[in-house]
Design a protein around this motif. Structure first.
Motif, PDB file in Angstrom:
ATOM      1  N   ASP A 420       0.843  -1.191   0.000  1.00  0.00           N
ATOM      2  CA  ASP A 420       0.000   0.000   0.000  1.00  0.00           C
ATOM      3  C   ASP A 420       0.879   1.241   0.000  1.00  0.00           C
ATOM      4  O   ASP A 420       2.113   1.157   0.032  1.00  0.00           O
ATOM      5  CB  ASP A 420      -0.950   0.000   1.214  1.00  0.00           C
ATOM      6  N   ALA A 421       0.243   2.404  -0.031  1.00  0.00           N
ATOM      7  CA  ALA A 421       0.993   3.657  -0.120  1.00  0.00           C
ATOM      8  C   ALA A 421       1.724   3.972   1.186  1.00  0.00           C
ATOM      9  O   ALA A 421       2.868   4.445   1.175  1.00  0.00           O
ATOM     10  CB  ALA A 421       0.037   4.794  -0.487  1.00  0.00           C
ATOM     11  N   ILE A 422       1.071   3.717   2.321  1.00  0.00           N
ATOM     12  CA  ILE A 422       1.644   4.114   3.612  1.00  0.00           C
ATOM     13  C   ILE A 422       2.934   3.363   3.932  1.00  0.00           C
ATOM     14  O   ILE A 422       3.849   3.910   4.561  1.00  0.00           O
ATOM     15  CB  ILE A 422       0.603   3.887   4.732  1.00  0.00           C
ATOM     16  N   SER A 423       3.051   2.116   3.494  1.00  0.00           N
ATOM     17  CA  SER A 423       4.252   1.328   3.815  1.00  0.00           C
ATOM     18  C   SER A 423       5.438   1.653   2.912  1.00  0.00           C
ATOM     19  O   SER A 423       6.543   1.149   3.137  1.00  0.00           O
ATOM     20  CB  SER A 423       3.927  -0.171   3.709  1.00  0.00           C
ATOM     21  N   THR A 424       5.244   2.497   1.909  1.00  0.00           N
ATOM     22  CA  THR A 424       6.312   2.784   0.949  1.00  0.00           C
ATOM     23  C   THR A 424       7.526   3.470   1.581  1.00  0.00           C
ATOM     24  O   THR A 424       8.672   3.066   1.306  1.00  0.00           O
ATOM     25  CB  THR A 424       5.763   3.623  -0.218  1.00  0.00           C
ATOM     26  N   PRO A 425       7.372   4.522   2.426  1.00  0.00           N
ATOM     27  CA  PRO A 425       8.566   5.119   3.045  1.00  0.00           C
ATOM     28  C   PRO A 425       9.398   4.110   3.834  1.00  0.00           C
ATOM     29  O   PRO A 425      10.635   4.136   3.766  1.00  0.00           O
ATOM     30  CB  PRO A 425       7.967   6.198   3.967  1.00  0.00           C
ATOM     31  N   ASP A 426       8.735   3.205   4.580  1.00  0.00           N
ATOM     32  CA  ASP A 426       9.483   2.175   5.315  1.00  0.00           C
ATOM     33  C   ASP A 426      10.258   1.277   4.372  1.00  0.00           C
ATOM     34  O   ASP A 426      11.380   0.865   4.662  1.00  0.00           O
ATOM     35  CB  ASP A 426       8.525   1.325   6.155  1.00  0.00           C
ATOM     36  N   GLU A 513       4.750  18.687   4.413  1.00  0.00           N
ATOM     37  CA  GLU A 513       5.881  18.983   5.302  1.00  0.00           C
ATOM     38  C   GLU A 513       5.785  18.194   6.600  1.00  0.00           C
ATOM     39  O   GLU A 513       6.796  17.717   7.129  1.00  0.00           O
ATOM     40  CB  GLU A 513       5.927  20.488   5.597  1.00  0.00           C
ATOM     41  N   GLU A 514       4.575  18.059   7.160  1.00  0.00           N
ATOM     42  CA  GLU A 514       4.412  17.327   8.416  1.00  0.00           C
ATOM     43  C   GLU A 514       4.810  15.866   8.254  1.00  0.00           C
ATOM     44  O   GLU A 514       5.546  15.306   9.084  1.00  0.00           O
ATOM     45  CB  GLU A 514       2.969  17.432   8.904  1.00  0.00           C
ATOM     46  N   LEU A 515       4.337  15.248   7.171  1.00  0.00           N
ATOM     47  CA  LEU A 515       4.672  13.842   6.939  1.00  0.00           C
ATOM     48  C   LEU A 515       6.160  13.665   6.638  1.00  0.00           C
ATOM     49  O   LEU A 515       6.767  12.676   7.058  1.00  0.00           O
ATOM     50  CB  LEU A 515       3.831  13.296   5.786  1.00  0.00           C
ATOM     51  N   ALA A 516       6.749  14.614   5.922  1.00  0.00           N
ATOM     52  CA  ALA A 516       8.176  14.530   5.624  1.00  0.00           C
ATOM     53  C   ALA A 516       8.996  14.572   6.904  1.00  0.00           C
ATOM     54  O   ALA A 516       9.983  13.843   7.053  1.00  0.00           O
ATOM     55  CB  ALA A 516       8.579  15.668   4.689  1.00  0.00           C
ATOM     56  N   ALA A 517       8.570  15.414   7.855  1.00  0.00           N
ATOM     57  CA  ALA A 517       9.279  15.501   9.134  1.00  0.00           C
ATOM     58  C   ALA A 517       9.117  14.220   9.939  1.00  0.00           C
ATOM     59  O   ALA A 517      10.075  13.727  10.560  1.00  0.00           O
ATOM     60  CB  ALA A 517       8.761  16.700   9.926  1.00  0.00           C
ATOM     61  N   LEU A 518       7.910  13.656   9.949  1.00  0.00           N
ATOM     62  CA  LEU A 518       7.661  12.427  10.706  1.00  0.00           C
ATOM     63  C   LEU A 518       8.356  11.225  10.077  1.00  0.00           C
ATOM     64  O   LEU A 518       8.680  10.258  10.774  1.00  0.00           O
ATOM     65  CB  LEU A 518       6.156  12.166  10.798  1.00  0.00           C
ATOM     66  N   ALA A 519       8.586  11.271   8.766  1.00  0.00           N
ATOM     67  CA  ALA A 519       9.205  10.143   8.082  1.00  0.00           C
ATOM     68  C   ALA A 519      10.643   9.913   8.509  1.00  0.00           C
ATOM     69  O   ALA A 519      11.145   8.788   8.431  1.00  0.00           O
ATOM     70  CB  ALA A 519       9.153  10.356   6.564  1.00  0.00           C
ATOM     71  N   GLU A 522      12.694   8.267  14.294  1.00  0.00           N
ATOM     72  CA  GLU A 522      13.004   6.864  14.546  1.00  0.00           C
ATOM     73  C   GLU A 522      11.735   6.042  14.764  1.00  0.00           C
ATOM     74  O   GLU A 522      11.634   4.903  14.312  1.00  0.00           O
ATOM     75  CB  GLU A 522      13.931   6.737  15.763  1.00  0.00           C
ATOM     76  N   ASP A 523      10.768   6.595  15.465  1.00  0.00           N
ATOM     77  CA  ASP A 523       9.508   5.913  15.724  1.00  0.00           C
ATOM     78  C   ASP A 523       8.508   6.263  14.611  1.00  0.00           C
ATOM     79  O   ASP A 523       8.090   7.407  14.488  1.00  0.00           O
ATOM     80  CB  ASP A 523       8.949   6.323  17.088  1.00  0.00           C
ATOM     81  N   HIS A 524       8.133   5.273  13.823  1.00  0.00           N
ATOM     82  CA  HIS A 524       7.257   5.524  12.681  1.00  0.00           C
ATOM     83  C   HIS A 524       5.780   5.391  13.027  1.00  0.00           C
ATOM     84  O   HIS A 524       4.928   5.547  12.154  1.00  0.00           O
ATOM     85  CB  HIS A 524       7.605   4.565  11.536  1.00  0.00           C
TER      86      HIS A 524
END
Length: 567
Positions: A420-426, A513-519, A522-524
């Motif tokens: 899915d889309a959400i798991s892509t950054p991980d 920007e918020e998601l980029a900072a959270l990405a 260390e804690d996802h």
């Protein structure tokens, strides 16, 4: 029914004031110049429609009009008229009524065809008028090559019993077109193209050879043949794809182009040694159909509007994710088509190049000579591109080079295999991409699947099963009983499956920007929570349910792609 001795279509349309005298005279001159059928000249010039002609003939000849899109054809009656004659006569058998035969014709005023049909059937001919477009669609849909494939396979098997001459030698002769192996392959390609199969599987078993087609994502058994023909089939296909015919121990990949009827088909071929011989899989890419544009893919309007806005950005990474065969390449090509203007330079790096894009510089990687994704990507950045497409981010090196390209003034497209889309950054972090680079480069993730569409011909209302209702209730709440749910009961048009064609299901995560900072944290956990809220209704589940509500697909298909099945 006895036809009048002379009936002229132009006079009928003129008499019923559907056509003017000037238009008729113009079309008669054009017909004489081009040699086309007069009715086709009327339609091509926009003077009348096919339906206008049909209704005029119905009124004049007092015969019925049959809509072949909804009429249930009888396969036994259909076979009374061979395919070649059906196409030449522009006619199709609708019913065998013992003492008479009901025949649908695009031009029921054609006395020659009427006489030929009478001589063939030796029965009274009852006529109905059908549109030429629906007639040829019905012929393409219902005249399968199964019996011809079986007969060609039997003939090839008999030749293998009678002769031990290798097909490698036969391939060099001038009469190769007459060889049974070539005729068999031609019939297989014709049938696969006719039913719009995406893949052909030739699979040797212990005592038999299985030939199967993948249609709308589902495997369909085509025919079973003598195991003796497996080797010559594989050999002939290797020759066509310029592969090593002496190598049977290792997998090989190749491609070739062939013409099936009026359609050009590009074939990607893969061979693999199995216990009982070489298995061959061919992916069919119909170049005649052309590429789909973004609005035709089925992306929800609000999501499509946002995606269009992202495509106008000067740089950044756009990822399309999903499993193999989910339509990722089609979506990327549609996006490139939007950007393919004289003001931009586009470069694609693919394995393999699937469709030829005019005006785009396309490079095919070749690992055998160390022409890898990463190496080609580095070189392509020195070619001054505005947009770069990387067929797939397969490893850390390719991902990192692609990310850096997205940070240095390039708009980069690529694909990735994630659920899915959400798991892509991980997934990118797991590949070794530094978090700060990923957070700065990644603009949007579009995840997608394909669901089968309900057959238009046999669609009917459907009562939900208990587990389907419970699954929908999680999305629709108390409104679960409001929509009219549909399914296909199965007909000759869809080969009894109830489905015909596929449509995309999408979800999108645009990185703010918020998601980029959270990405980069260390804690996802917080990233996943905020991303879920940010996506809102832009999820696979919601998109699939919307298609169910619209009557385009079934609950079973929606459940299969949403990753959240409830029983």
């Amino acid at each position: 029914m006895a036809l009048p001795e002379k009936i002229r279509l132009g006079d009928i349309l003129l008499e019923q004031k559907i056509l003017s005298r000037d238009q008729l005279e113009f079309c008669l001159i054009e017909q004489k110049r081009s040699g086309r059928k007069l009715g086709q000249v009327f339609v091509d010039n926009g003077f009348v429609t096919e339906e206008d002609i049909c209704h005029a003939l119905t009124k004049q000849l007092k015969i019925p009009f049959i809509n072949l899109k909804t009429f249930q054809l009888n396969p036994v009656a259909l076979r009374m008229l061979p395919e070649m004659r059906a196409r030449r006569y522009r006619a199709i058998v609708l019913e065998d009524r013992r003492d008479s035969v009901l025949v649908g014709m695009a031009d029921p005023t054609d006395l020659f065809v009427y006489d030929e049909l009478y001589r063939l059937f030796r029965k009274n001919i009852e006529l109905a008028v059908v549109t030429e477009e629906s007639l040829f669609q019905a012929i393409n849909r219902h005249y399968r090559k199964t019996s011809e494939i079986t007969e060609a396979a039997r003939e090839l098997g008999q030749e293998m019993n009678d002769s031990v001459v290798g097909f490698g030698e036969g391939a060099a002769t001038t009469s190769i077109e007459d060889a049974p192996v070539v005729r068999l392959l031609q019939k297989i390609f014709e049938d696969a193209t006719q039913v719009q199969a995406s893949d052909i599987h030739i699979e040797p078993q212990e005592k038999t050879l299985h030939i199967r087609f993948r249609i709308d994502g589902i495997m369909n058994f085509q025919t079973e043949a003598d195991i003796k023909i497996a080797a010559p089939l594989a050999l002939r296909l290797k020759i066509m794809a310029s592969l090593d015919i002496s190598e049977k121990r290792l997998p090989q990949d190749g491609r070739f182009a062939t013409k099936v009827g009026q359609q050009k088909v590009d074939v990607r071929l893969s061979t693999m040694p199995t216990q009982f011989g070489e298995s061959v899989v061919m992916r069919l890419l119909n170049q005649s159909k052309g590429m789909l544009r973004l609005p035709a893919l089925g992306i929800p309007p609000a999501m499509l509007e946002k995606f269009h806005e992202i495509l106008t950005r000067p740089n950044g990474l756009v990822l399309v994710t999903g499993p193999t065969g989910s339509g990722k390449t089609t979506t990327l090509y549609a996006a490139l088509a939007e950007l393919n203007t004289p003001e931009r330079k586009l470069i694609t790096i693919e394995d393999p190049v699937e469709y030829m894009l005019p005006g785009v510089n396309q490079v095919q990687v070749n690992e055998k000579i160390d022409l890898s994704f990463a190496r080609v990507l580095r070189s392509s950045l020195r070619q001054d591109p505005d947009v770069v497409l990387i067929g797939e981010m397969r490893d850390q090196e390719t991902a990192q080079v692609g990310m850096r390209a997205a940070l240095t003034g390039h708009l980069v497209f690529s694909t990735l295999h994630t659920n899915d889309a959400i798991s892509t950054p991980d997934r990118l972090l797991d590949m070794g991409v530094p978090a700060y680079i990923m957070a700065s480069a990644l603009q949007v993730v579009l995840a997608q699947r394909l669901v089968r569409k309900i057959c238009d011909i046999c669609a009917e209302p459907y009562t939900l099963r208990k587990h389907e209702r419970e699954w929908l209730k999680a999305e629709l709440g108390d409104n679960v009983d409001e929509p009219q749910y549909m399914h296909g009961h199965g007909c000759t048009s869809c080969n009894g499956s109830g489905y015909r064609g596929r449509i995309g299901v999408y979800e999108m995560l645009d990185i703010n920007e918020e998601l980029a900072a959270l990405a980069v944290a260390e804690d996802h956990t917080e990233f996943l929570r905020v991303a879920q809220v940010h996506m809102g209704d832009w999820t696979l589940r919601h998109s699939a349910v919307e298609l169910v509500k619209q009557g385009k697909t079934t609950v079973a298909e929606a459940m299969a792609v949403s990753n959240q099945t409830v029983f």
